[in-house]
Design an enzyme around this catalytic site. Structure first.
Site, PDB file in Angstrom:
ATOM      1  N   LYS A 295     -11.852 -11.929  -2.349  1.00  0.00           N
ATOM      2  CA  LYS A 295     -12.041 -11.075  -1.174  1.00  0.00           C
ATOM      3  C   LYS A 295     -13.382 -10.372  -1.292  1.00  0.00           C
ATOM      4  O   LYS A 295     -13.675  -9.716  -2.308  1.00  0.00           O
ATOM      5  CB  LYS A 295     -10.898 -10.060  -1.131  1.00  0.00           C
ATOM      6  CG  LYS A 295     -10.459  -9.663   0.243  1.00  0.00           C
ATOM      7  CD  LYS A 295      -9.168  -8.871   0.135  1.00  0.00           C
ATOM      8  CE  LYS A 295      -8.751  -8.314   1.472  1.00  0.00           C
ATOM      9  NZ  LYS A 295      -7.597  -7.430   1.346  1.00  0.00           N
TER      10      LYS A 295
HETATM   11  O1  G3P Z   1      -5.422  -6.033   3.975  1.00  0.00           O
HETATM   12  C1  G3P Z   1      -6.138  -4.910   4.387  1.00  0.00           C
HETATM   13  C2  G3P Z   1      -5.232  -3.761   4.477  1.00  0.00           C
HETATM   14  O2  G3P Z   1      -4.716  -3.500   3.202  1.00  0.00           O
HETATM   15  C3  G3P Z   1      -5.750  -2.489   5.024  1.00  0.00           C
HETATM   16  O3  G3P Z   1      -4.637  -1.814   5.442  1.00  0.00           O
HETATM   17  O4  G3P Z   1      -3.229   0.085   5.982  1.00  0.00           O
HETATM   18  O5  G3P Z   1      -5.158   0.382   4.415  1.00  0.00           O
HETATM   19  O6  G3P Z   1      -5.539   0.009   6.856  1.00  0.00           O
HETATM   20  P1  G3P Z   1      -4.657  -0.247   5.688  1.00  0.00           P
END
Ligand code: G3P
Length: 220
Positions: free
Chosen positions: A88
């Site tokens: 990633k």
């Molecule tokens: O895969 C990306 C994700 O983990 C981001 O999620 O909830 O931190 O915006 P969030």
């Protein structure tokens, strides 16, 4: 459509896997910290444990470096951990260059922190395996996260890009449904929204009635 779980917790990964619907895992440095994984060696070992758990499904492991040489160094190390590791990489200039180099080396990448169609287009041109548009974080600042998915889907279809759209930053089950309607190749969700897809009050009420009627018929 593939279902990935967005967590570094092995218990959550196992729970989603037990449902028979899990195709892979995405992690990021925040999720690794939340899972209590500390120290570089422990992190690498944890990626391997996750990769074993969901093989042959893909597992995204994120680089920390933000310079071209550093990204390449980390990416090559992560890629040796297991054949189902996908590296990633954030959508920054050095990240883009690294994605191209890694593509030429046969290392698969997930280009992350995508917040605009232009960023997704660049990542696809560079040869990313996946792009990760963050829906929830756009919604959080009063932008329409879903329209980003639909814009990217149109652009990729126009030119036949092979890069897969991995809808990320999922907050609730409708994000998953809307992503599916728009043709996202993958949705990566925390466990809670994934489980929320399963439940419906009419299912619960209907099942209760079936069981009551069965008991009456059998037991009188
Ligand atoms: O895969 C990306 C994700 O983990 C981001 O999620 O909830 O931190 O915006 P969030």
């Amino acid at each position: 459509m593939k279902f990935f779980i967005d967590t570094a917790r092995l218990d959550e990964i196992r729970e989603a896997k037990s449902l028979g619907i899990l195709d892979g895992v995405t992690t990021n440095p925040s999720l690794m910290a939340k899972a209590g994984i500390k120290g570089r060696e422990n992190m690498l070992a944890h990626y391997q444990a996750i990769a074993r758990e969901v093989a042959p499904g893909d597992v995204s492991a994120e680089v920390i470096a933000t310079d071209y040489e550093g990204i390449l160094r980390e990416a090559r190390e992560l890629a040796t951990l297991a054949p189902n590791i996908v590296v990633k990489i954030p959508i920054i200039a050095d990240g883009l260059k690294a994605i191209r180099t890694l593509k030429d080396e046969g290392i698969r990448t997930n280009c992350t922190l995508i917040f605009s169609p232009g960023q997704a287009l660049l990542a696809a041109k560079a040869g990313a395996t996946y792009v990760s548009p963050f829906i929830g974080r756009l919604d959080d600042i009063s932008h329409d996260g879903m329209s980003l998915i639909s814009d990217i889907a149109v652009i990729f279809a126009n030119y036949g890009f092979e890069t897969q759209i991995l809808a990320a930053s999922i907050r609730h089950p409708m994000h998953i449904i809307e992503s599916a309607k728009l043709g996202a190749d993958v949705v990566t969700s925390p466990l809670k929204p994934l489980m929320a897809l399963l439940h419906h009050p009419l299912t619960d009420r209907g099942l209760q009635k079936f069981l009551e009627d069965y008991r009456k018929a059998v037991e009188g």
